[in-house]
Design an enzyme around this catalytic site. Sequence first.
Site, short mmCIF file in Angstrom:
data_model
loop_
_atom_site.label_atom_id
_atom_site.label_comp_id
_atom_site.label_asym_id
_atom_site.label_seq_id
_atom_site.Cartn_x
_atom_site.Cartn_y
_atom_site.Cartn_z
N ASP A 27 39.02 27.09 42.03
CA ASP A 27 40.29 27.77 41.84
C ASP A 27 41.46 26.91 42.32
O ASP A 27 41.33 26.17 43.29
CB ASP A 27 40.24 29.06 42.65
CG ASP A 27 40.80 30.23 41.88
OD1 ASP A 27 41.44 29.99 40.84
OD2 ASP A 27 40.62 31.36 42.33
N GLY A 28 42.60 27.09 41.66
CA GLY A 28 43.84 26.47 42.15
C GLY A 28 44.29 25.26 41.35
O GLY A 28 45.27 24.60 41.73
N ARG A 40 50.10 22.72 33.76
CA ARG A 40 48.85 23.20 34.34
C ARG A 40 47.65 22.36 33.93
O ARG A 40 46.71 22.18 34.69
CB ARG A 40 48.61 24.66 33.93
CG ARG A 40 49.52 25.64 34.64
CD ARG A 40 49.33 27.06 34.09
NE ARG A 40 47.96 27.50 34.19
CZ ARG A 40 47.42 28.06 35.28
NH1 ARG A 40 48.16 28.24 36.35
NH2 ARG A 40 46.16 28.44 35.29
N THR A 73 34.19 35.06 31.31
CA THR A 73 34.39 35.89 30.11
C THR A 73 35.83 36.43 30.11
O THR A 73 36.36 36.78 29.05
CB THR A 73 33.39 37.08 30.10
OG1 THR A 73 33.31 37.64 31.42
CG2 THR A 73 32.01 36.64 29.68
N GLU A 74 36.47 36.48 31.29
CA GLU A 74 37.85 36.99 31.38
C GLU A 74 38.88 35.88 31.10
O GLU A 74 40.04 36.17 30.82
CB GLU A 74 38.12 37.55 32.79
CG GLU A 74 37.40 38.86 33.10
CD GLU A 74 35.90 38.70 33.30
OE1 GLU A 74 35.47 37.66 33.86
OE2 GLU A 74 35.13 39.58 32.88
N ASN A 75 38.47 34.62 31.18
CA ASN A 75 39.43 33.52 30.99
C ASN A 75 39.97 33.42 29.56
O ASN A 75 40.97 32.74 29.33
CB ASN A 75 38.83 32.18 31.42
CG ASN A 75 38.76 31.99 32.92
OD1 ASN A 75 37.91 31.26 33.44
ND2 ASN A 75 39.64 32.64 33.65
N ARG A 201 37.44 36.53 46.50
CA ARG A 201 36.76 37.46 45.59
C ARG A 201 35.58 36.75 44.97
O ARG A 201 35.55 35.52 44.93
CB ARG A 201 37.70 37.83 44.42
CG ARG A 201 38.85 38.69 44.73
CD ARG A 201 39.59 39.04 43.43
NE ARG A 201 40.24 37.88 42.83
CZ ARG A 201 41.43 37.41 43.19
NH1 ARG A 201 42.12 38.00 44.14
NH2 ARG A 201 41.95 36.35 42.60
N LEU A 202 34.65 37.54 44.39
CA LEU A 202 33.54 36.91 43.66
C LEU A 202 33.87 36.74 42.19
O LEU A 202 33.24 35.94 41.50
CB LEU A 202 32.27 37.75 43.81
CG LEU A 202 31.69 37.82 45.22
CD1 LEU A 202 30.39 38.60 45.21
CD2 LEU A 202 31.44 36.42 45.78
N SER A 203 34.84 37.52 41.69
CA SER A 203 35.29 37.40 40.30
C SER A 203 34.13 37.36 39.30
O SER A 203 34.10 36.49 38.42
CB SER A 203 36.19 36.16 40.14
OG SER A 203 37.34 36.30 40.92
N GLU A 214 25.79 32.64 51.56
CA GLU A 214 26.87 32.53 52.54
C GLU A 214 28.16 32.22 51.79
O GLU A 214 28.18 31.34 50.91
CB GLU A 214 26.57 31.40 53.54
CG GLU A 214 25.36 31.63 54.40
CD GLU A 214 25.50 32.84 55.34
OE1 GLU A 214 26.62 33.14 55.77
OE2 GLU A 214 24.46 33.48 55.61
#
Length: 256
Positions: A27-28, A40, A73-75, A201-203, A214
């Site tokens: 992420d990021g 981006r 799947t949300e991307n 989050r696990l997203s 962990e």
Amino acid sequence: MARQDLSTLPRNLNPQQLPTHIAVIMDGNGRWATRQGLPRFVGHRQGAKSLKELLRCCKDWGISTLTAYAFSTENWRRPAEEVHFLMGLFEQLLRHELAEMRQEGVRISFIGDLSDLSPSLQREMHRSMRETAHNQAVRFNVAVNYGGRAELVNACRQLAEHVQQGTLMPSEINAAVFEQQLYTAGSSDPDLLIRTSGEMRLSNYLLWQMAYTELYFTDVLFPDFDRAALHQALLHYQGRERRFGKISREEAALLA
Ligand code: FPP
């Protein structure tokens, strides 16, 4: 070709207690680029470089599996140009990096519903899986069009079909049978999840597989995630006591 190179392992890490499987949510990338006034997509390119370095560390240090969340799947809800860029980047990376992956002993696999991807990308993915299938230095799983809930629903559907066909009794369904229907069948569960950029989050990532993983969250943005950042993550990991539902070693010693 050397399989491992523990000479670069930081001294304060115990080589006997490294995770065997790391999962990463990269992420990021976008924020990294935006903060520098860059588009981006530059962040995604830089993220791909961080991922390559992370894979090299895993190989050198004997961490046998890396599973990276490249596209959920949300991307698909992102701006069309960004989705287009990412798909192009995956294809380009596969074309450019395949020879090196073969040489370095990387075994690449894709998890997710690949059928929604373009035919040319699917071809490159299948080619890279085929041509690296016998490699053994490090396993590199890339989640593309992946969603944990979809994976679980799909597993249920397949089991229901076996029951309907009379090849499976409902009473025969247990965790081991269930796991066989997941994209990750045959692979160990992640020991450590690293998520960059401060999100906690696990997203929808590896929901079944991460039952005992962990979790490590860092503010470092993925394009800046380098060896030093991995070193920090591993130090935290080695400081944890993995109990898998049992009582702590300390308490067990007191009771003994
Ligand atoms: C998340 O950052 C990153 C992605 C959705 C894409 C990651 C993909 C790569 C690094 C390429 C790897 C490719 C292969 C085939 C191995 P973000 O865009 O959500 O960043 P933000 O949170 O700052 O917006």
